[in-house]
Structure formats: structure tokens, C-alpha cells
Design an enzyme around this catalytic site. Structure first.
Site, PDB file in Angstrom:
ATOM      1  CB  CYS A   1      -0.886   0.050   1.244  1.00 20.35           C
ATOM      2  SG  CYS A   1      -1.753  -1.477   1.607  1.00 20.35           S
TER       3      CYS A   1
HETATM    4  N1  GLN Z   1      -1.244  -6.083   4.987  1.00 22.95           N
HETATM    5  C1  GLN Z   1      -2.145  -4.990   4.811  1.00 22.95           C
HETATM    6  C2  GLN Z   1      -3.393  -5.407   4.084  1.00 22.95           C
HETATM    7  O1  GLN Z   1      -3.485  -6.437   3.501  1.00 22.95           O
HETATM    8  C3  GLN Z   1      -1.483  -3.823   4.115  1.00 22.95           C
HETATM    9  C4  GLN Z   1      -1.085  -4.183   2.714  1.00 22.95           C
HETATM   10  C5  GLN Z   1      -0.071  -3.306   2.095  1.00 22.95           C
HETATM   11  O2  GLN Z   1       0.619  -2.476   2.699  1.00 22.95           O
HETATM   12  N2  GLN Z   1       0.082  -3.546   0.848  1.00 22.95           N
HETATM   13  O3  GLN Z   1      -4.310  -4.667   4.065  1.00 22.95           O
END
Ligand code: GLN
Length: 254
Positions: A2
Site C-alpha cells: 500500500c
Molecule cells: N497487509 C495490509 C493489508 O493487507 C497492508 C497491505 C499493504 O501495505 N500492501 O491490508
């Protein structure tokens, strides 16, 4: 992984802040430039939270749709102005649900929270840490994801009286000890201060014109962007930025 962003400063509309810059969060949803540890786009939803001038609970708009497909947000964004915003685009960690409630910002009291990364060994690695939370907190998690649990852990530390920086640092440190090689870029605001960690993901900060912007990736080519070194704790307001080492467990880059 993210991408996330927090802003404090003069009121600005959400379209200007999140969509119009050359490398805006909107652009980072489909063309991020510094993804690490898997994932190529942030297509699993997005969210924006903002504070209104007279205070109160921050407002949120979240959706499980890719940010670039949400024409309703594009329509609304120019009409929402705020001087304190936290927003994120999501690339779901494999195995985690793609639902609106798994999208940051997570909210508790007057706080907005986001997590960029993943908890290694989820959920077993952090079951003991989660088990120390009040059962009600576990029953009311926004979603069964690592990020929602991290939000609950930070909220719990703050309820015990720790301030924002101490709470965020404690959670990053405890989770990295329980789940080494996790990626734990956390981001928290109450609309007056920003607290953020770097733990195996990128982060940059720029302070100018009486405002401060903290973002996974610089949103434009303006001078003044400062990369935040890995494994550091950042606290920022419109008047000051402080960056200091974060005592997360040293581990090889995941
Ligand atoms: N692990 C978290 C989720 O699945 C954040 C994912 C991310 O940072 N790509 O929402």
C-alpha cells in the site's frame, strides 16, 4: 504494498491533495514507483479521512474499488476541504479480504491510522499480542487483517496513557519482535500531529508553506522532500519535524 499519505496545513480540497499532483496518491494507485516486497499496483481499495474545522470525529470515505475507477470520489473530492487529511491506497496482502472495512484509514476516538506492509507469519505470530487486547476490541476489529489489528494495538497503548509516538513505537517494536521481518510502516494523526514509522518501506516528508506532507512516495518534484531512513520514527506538525531511530528488531530486509 500500500501507499499512504498524511497532510497538515492550510485547508486544501481532496482532489488537489490526492488526485492532481504529478505523482499523486491516485497515480500511485496504478503506477507506484517504489513498491517493495510484492505487488505491482494498489488496486484493492482506498480511503481518505479528514478533519473538519470545528473538530469532532474525522470523516472518512473508503471503498474496496480501485481508486482510479471511483467516479463518485472524483466527483466529491473537489468539494471536500480540510487542513488535516490521512489517505491510503491498498494492495491487499495475499490471503487478506478485499473489503471496504480493510482499507485505511482505521479510526479510533479522534485518531486516523494506516499501515503499509504486512505482519510476517500472520496470524499466529501475533496471536499472543492480540490475546492481551480486550475481547471487545477483537470482536469489533474493522476487518480480520494485520492492519486492523495494528490499529487496535495502537489504540490500546494510547488508552493506557502512552502518547502517540510512544504508542506507535511500542507497537512497531513489539510486533517486529514477535514477527521478525514484518514490514511496519505505520501512520497516525489526530489532525494536529503526524506520527509515522519506517520499517522496511519507503517514506518521505516535506514541510513548507506552513504545511507538512508525509507520504510513501513524494507526490511531486518540488524541492524539499526528505527521505526518511529505514527503521525510524517520525513526528511532525506544521512547525517541526523530528526523526529518530526506531528500536525495531534488526532483521534482514524482508
Ligand atoms: N497487509 C495490509 C493489508 O493487507 C497492508 C497491505 C499493504 O501495505 N500492501 O491490508
Amino acid at each position: 504494498m500500500c501507499r499512504h499519505l498524511a497532510y497538515l496545513g492550510a485547508p486544501v480540497d481532496l482532489a488537489t491533495l490526492l488526485c492532481d499532483a504529478p505523482h499523486s496518491l491516485l497515480r500511485q494507485s496504478f503506477a507506484p514507483s517504489d513498491m517493495r516486497g510484492g505487488g505491482t499496483v494498489n488496486a484493492d481499495g482506498f480511503g481518505a479521512g479528514w478533519y473538519e474545522p470545528d473538530g469532532g470525529t474525522p470523516r472518512r470515505y473508503r471503498s474496496a474499488a480501485p481508486m482510479w475507477t471511483d467516479t463518485s470520489f472524483a466527483d466529491l473530492a473537489p468539494t471536500v476541504r480540510s487542513g488535516a487529511v490521512l489517505a491510503a491506497v491498498r494492495s491487499a496482502t495475499p490471503g487478506m479480504p478485499v473489503v471496504e472495512t480493510a482499507c485505511a484509514p482505521f479510526r479510533f476516538d479522534r485518531w486516523l491510522f494506516s499501515h503499509n506492509g504486512f505482519v510476517r507469519g500472520w496470524p499466529d505470530s501475533v496471536a499472543a499480542l492480540a490475546g492481551r487486547l480486550p475481547v471487545t476490541d477483537l470482536l469489533t476489529l474493522d476487518a480480520p487483517t494485520d492492519s486492523a489489528l495494528l490499529a487496535a494495538l495502537v489504540a490500546d497503548r494510547m488508552r493506557t496513557g502512552l502518547d502517540a509516538a510512544a504508542s506507535v513505537a511500542a507497537v512497531a517494536t513489539e510486533v517486529s519482535a514477535a514477527a521478525p521481518q514484518s514490514r511496519l510502516n505505520l501512520l497516525l494523526t489526530d489532525g494536529r500531529t503526524i506520527t509515522a514509522t519506517t520499517a522496511y518501506h519507503a517514506l518521505s516528508v516535506r514541510r513548507d508553506d506552513g504545511g507538512v506532507l508525509v507520504a510513501s512516495e513524494p507526490t511531486d518534484g518540488k524541492p524539499g522532500w526528505q527521505p526518511v531512513a529505514d527503521r525510524h520514527l517520525l513526528t511532525a506538525s506544521t512547525s517541526a519535524v523530528d526523526i529518530r531511530p526506531l528500536p525495531v528488531t534488526a532483521a534482514e530486509e524482508p
